[in-house]
Design an enzyme around this catalytic site. Structure first.
Site, PDB file in Angstrom:
ATOM      1  N   HIS A   1       0.832  -1.202   0.000  1.00  0.00           N
ATOM      2  CA  HIS A   1       0.000   0.000   0.000  1.00  0.00           C
ATOM      3  C   HIS A   1       0.869   1.255   0.000  1.00  0.00           C
ATOM      4  O   HIS A   1       2.085   1.205   0.208  1.00  0.00           O
ATOM      5  CB  HIS A   1      -0.923   0.031   1.222  1.00  0.00           C
ATOM      6  CG  HIS A   1      -0.195   0.125   2.521  1.00  0.00           C
ATOM      7  ND1 HIS A   1       0.481  -0.942   3.075  1.00  0.00           N
ATOM      8  CD2 HIS A   1      -0.017   1.162   3.382  1.00  0.00           C
ATOM      9  CE1 HIS A   1       1.039  -0.561   4.210  1.00  0.00           C
ATOM     10  NE2 HIS A   1       0.764   0.709   4.426  1.00  0.00           N
TER      11      HIS A   1
ATOM     12  N   ASP B   1       0.631   4.863   2.089  1.00  0.00           N
ATOM     13  CA  ASP B   1      -0.095   5.341   3.264  1.00  0.00           C
ATOM     14  C   ASP B   1      -1.097   6.432   2.902  1.00  0.00           C
ATOM     15  O   ASP B   1      -0.760   7.430   2.255  1.00  0.00           O
ATOM     16  CB  ASP B   1       0.871   5.909   4.314  1.00  0.00           C
ATOM     17  CG  ASP B   1       1.590   4.803   5.075  1.00  0.00           C
ATOM     18  OD1 ASP B   1       1.032   3.689   5.193  1.00  0.00           O
ATOM     19  OD2 ASP B   1       2.711   5.061   5.554  1.00  0.00           O
TER      20      ASP B   1
ATOM     21  N   HIS C   1       4.822   0.147   0.272  1.00  0.00           N
ATOM     22  CA  HIS C   1       5.532  -0.639   1.281  1.00  0.00           C
ATOM     23  C   HIS C   1       4.648  -1.763   1.801  1.00  0.00           C
ATOM     24  O   HIS C   1       3.424  -1.754   1.603  1.00  0.00           O
ATOM     25  CB  HIS C   1       6.051   0.251   2.418  1.00  0.00           C
ATOM     26  CG  HIS C   1       4.979   1.041   3.098  1.00  0.00           C
ATOM     27  ND1 HIS C   1       4.403   2.153   2.531  1.00  0.00           N
ATOM     28  CD2 HIS C   1       4.361   0.877   4.285  1.00  0.00           C
ATOM     29  CE1 HIS C   1       3.488   2.639   3.333  1.00  0.00           C
ATOM     30  NE2 HIS C   1       3.416   1.875   4.417  1.00  0.00           N
TER      31      HIS C   1
ATOM     32  N   ARG D   1       5.194   5.844  14.478  1.00  0.00           N
ATOM     33  CA  ARG D   1       5.156   6.486  13.154  1.00  0.00           C
ATOM     34  C   ARG D   1       4.681   7.914  13.246  1.00  0.00           C
ATOM     35  O   ARG D   1       3.661   8.201  13.878  1.00  0.00           O
ATOM     36  CB  ARG D   1       4.222   5.704  12.225  1.00  0.00           C
ATOM     37  CG  ARG D   1       4.193   6.269  10.802  1.00  0.00           C
ATOM     38  CD  ARG D   1       3.298   5.428   9.906  1.00  0.00           C
ATOM     39  NE  ARG D   1       2.096   6.142   9.549  1.00  0.00           N
ATOM     40  CZ  ARG D   1       1.069   5.618   8.891  1.00  0.00           C
ATOM     41  NH1 ARG D   1       1.104   4.348   8.539  1.00  0.00           N
ATOM     42  NH2 ARG D   1       0.014   6.338   8.592  1.00  0.00           N
TER      43      ARG D   1
HETATM   44 FE   FE2 Z   1       1.820   1.819   5.843  1.00  0.00          FE
END
Ligand code: FE2
Length: 280
Positions: free
Chosen positions: A101, A103, A256, A271
């Site tokens: 995907h 993000d 990723h 993150r």
């Molecule tokens: Fe991701």
């Protein structure tokens, strides 16, 4: 480039390790420029042993690149709504990000990039794979490029974050809200990178539902081809994490995949997501 910063590619397609940068320190403009340049040149960059990167410093580093995102469906860390704590406990089965995907392609202005900091990693497993979507575009025939250049695709979180979606289920240790009515946004299938001007493919299996003005059934064959093509091994690199490592990927041109091959072990990441602009 400041002579203490070294950029070492880890694969032919994308990815470079940056040596000599302490992300917890106030980066000089020169050091920042070198890191920014490395991100644009290599699309995903890695830093080792950033053990003193506090949540505050992590956010401050992200803010050098843009404003920070507060995730629409996953609650942030206590006191730091801009930080996602991505945790998989030893007894959990489903991981977060365990499919190819980009993000947040499901919002109007998808993320510029994500900065992932490893707090605790398994002894083995839990690597992340990356795929260069500009290389995937370049490898297509002129005829296919010309056809895709005119297409728009519909993206939504409706599948991943529905009550049956994988992202929503990877939530025993993460406070995730489900939605069965996520909005849809149309983005060009071929995206021009706003900083480099290079073209890349911008569809992904997690969030791209169909082509605009086409049915799901009509869209399926071409999307299936693209989803297969875009993850071809020749466009990828793989990062083996270590405690304190940081990965920063350019979400505008990189897919990723978080591998889920460490059952029985704990993995804890943080993150920060930098806001981006509307794809063109
Ligand atoms: Fe991701």
């Amino acid at each position: 480039m400041p002579d203490q910063i070294a950029v070492k590619p880890i694969a032919g397609a994308l990815g470079a390790e940056i040596e000599g940068a302490d992300l917890s320190a106030d980066l000089s403009n020169q050091a920042f420029d070198a890191i920014h340049r490395a991100l644009l040149d290599h699309h995903v960059i890695f830093f080792r042993d950033q053990h003193s990167l506090t949540p505050e410093a992590h956010k401050a580093f992200g803010r050098r690149f843009g404003s920070l995102n507060v995730h629409p469906y996953v609650s942030g860390m206590d006191g730091h709504p801009e930080i996602l704590e991505i945790i998989k406990e030893p007894d959990e089965q489903i991981n977060f990000g365990g499919g190819w995907h980009s993000d947040m392609s499901y919002i109007e202005k998808p993320a510029l990039g994500s900065i992932l900091h490893a707090i605790e990693v398994p002894e083995y497993g839990g690597d992340t794979l990356f795929a260069n979507q500009m290389a995937a575009y370049d490898a297509l025939s002129d005829g296919m490029k010309a056809m895709l250049d005119g297409l728009t695709a519909i993206h939504s979180a409706s599948r991943e974050y529905s009550s049956r979606g994988q992202s929503a289920q990877a939530r025993q240790s993460m406070d995730t809200q489900t939605t069965d009515e996520a909005p849809e946004y149309a983005h060009p299938v071929v995206r021009t990178h706003p900083e480099t001007g290079r073209k890349g493919l911008y569809v992904n299996p997690a969030f791209t539902l169909r082509f605009k003005d086409m049915s799901k059934r009509e869209s399926r064959p071409l999307l299936a081809f693209l989803f297969d093509h875009c993850r071809d091994e020749r466009f990828t690199c793989r990062f083996r994490w270590s405690d304190g490592a940081v990965a920063f990927w350019d979400n505008r041109c990189v897919w990723h995949y978080a591998l889920n091959d460490y059952q029985g072990q704990r993995r804890h990441m943080r993150r920060v997501t930098v806001n981006g602009d509307r794809p063109v």
